[in-house]
Design an enzyme around this catalytic site. Sequence first.
Site, PDB file in Angstrom:
ATOM      1  N   SER A 165      38.902 -20.747 -38.774  1.00  0.00           N
ATOM      2  CA  SER A 165      38.448 -22.137 -38.737  1.00  0.00           C
ATOM      3  C   SER A 165      39.650 -23.081 -38.649  1.00  0.00           C
ATOM      4  O   SER A 165      40.431 -22.999 -37.712  1.00  0.00           O
ATOM      5  CB  SER A 165      37.565 -22.425 -39.950  1.00  0.00           C
ATOM      6  OG  SER A 165      36.808 -23.593 -39.761  1.00  0.00           O
TER       7      SER A 165
ATOM      8  N   GLU B 249      27.394 -20.504 -33.556  1.00  0.00           N
ATOM      9  CA  GLU B 249      28.138 -21.505 -34.334  1.00  0.00           C
ATOM     10  C   GLU B 249      28.610 -22.642 -33.436  1.00  0.00           C
ATOM     11  O   GLU B 249      28.710 -22.495 -32.216  1.00  0.00           O
ATOM     12  CB  GLU B 249      29.314 -20.856 -35.052  1.00  0.00           C
ATOM     13  CG  GLU B 249      30.406 -20.322 -34.132  1.00  0.00           C
ATOM     14  CD  GLU B 249      31.638 -19.915 -34.907  1.00  0.00           C
ATOM     15  OE1 GLU B 249      32.058 -20.706 -35.774  1.00  0.00           O
ATOM     16  OE2 GLU B 249      32.183 -18.828 -34.647  1.00  0.00           O
TER      17      GLU B 249
ATOM     18  N   HIS C 135      29.495 -18.784 -39.246  1.00  0.00           N
ATOM     19  CA  HIS C 135      30.876 -19.187 -38.971  1.00  0.00           C
ATOM     20  C   HIS C 135      31.832 -18.373 -39.857  1.00  0.00           C
ATOM     21  O   HIS C 135      31.582 -18.194 -41.039  1.00  0.00           O
ATOM     22  CB  HIS C 135      30.990 -20.686 -39.270  1.00  0.00           C
ATOM     23  CG  HIS C 135      32.362 -21.240 -39.229  1.00  0.00           C
ATOM     24  ND1 HIS C 135      33.113 -21.306 -38.074  1.00  0.00           N
ATOM     25  CD2 HIS C 135      33.127 -21.789 -40.217  1.00  0.00           C
ATOM     26  CE1 HIS C 135      34.275 -21.877 -38.343  1.00  0.00           C
ATOM     27  NE2 HIS C 135      34.311 -22.164 -39.632  1.00  0.00           N
TER      28      HIS C 135
END
Length: 337
Positions: free
Chosen positions: A185, A279, A309
């Site tokens: 991320s 996602e 995610h």
Amino acid sequence: MTLGTRPQHALRPVATTRAERRVVRVLAMEPGSPPSLQARIAHRVIRAVGRSFWERLPDTDAGLVRLQRATDLLARYVQSAPRGVAFAPQPLPHCSAEWVRAGAPDEDRALLYLHGGGYFFGSPRLYRPFTWRLSAATARPVLALDYRLVPEHTPADALQDALDAYDLLLERGHDPSRIVVGGDSAGGHLTLALLLTLKRRERPLPGAAFCLSPWVDLMCSSESHSGNARTDHLIPADKLAWLGRRYCEGRAEDDALFAPLRGDLSGLPPLMFVASGTEILRDETRDAAERARAAGVETVYQEWDDLVHVFPVFCDFIPEGKAAFRHIAEFLRRFGA
């Protein structure tokens, strides 16, 4: 969906008991299969607890701090690692890090891991169930960076902390070709930003890097930010877009820190990208992989069906998360990193 040469699978032991057969089935999971029952159950819990809590918070510093404190509290209850796993603190100029060693890793190699959390939450302690498995799967010590967080600090501070951690590895005598950098991320974004900064400064690059659902376009301009807004089990699209606007204010569109997706990726080491098809960060992860390949970078892209995610981080609950470690290890073996 997988782009790139099919990975060469390591030999696996013959399973004789029911438990061993279950472990082999989990490790053998590949992208393209429907999500497991455990994953579907975990998604409901994550959506009901994690996403719903974030959605209710205001778009203010106070809202960020509330989520930050909630995850810090959660980190206190993270399950302890099994016997044979060691954690050791590592001071750095502006922050700290944590060495994670599972079993007897190869000390000539190292893996610098940059956690996710939108640049405003997350910690090595929260990530321990992930990092000890990463150390075990890759047979190398993991340096989990506890970089400085928003709102007290900025993503630029986090980048400086990543540079300091990388310098530490070089100062300790690690051959850059035996260093791997990974992140998820925001940490995946930080991974690419670190590589581009090292390249721009003509510093030695690591042997390989991997990005799990990386947030590589802070302006959230890809179609999946709207198209997958309902199917993303964890991230509220409008909250992430607000964060991105805040971080990018006053920055140039080609700034390597804020838009590594649009940077010059040529000359980077082998890269692995992993995403879920449902996602909101799917399209920019695909785009990053395609741009890297077009720039001549050895690139592997995996897209898993209908998973949360950064599903590898939820490896305690999602079998596909455990399987991801095998794929990461195979990627590193394939490129000799």
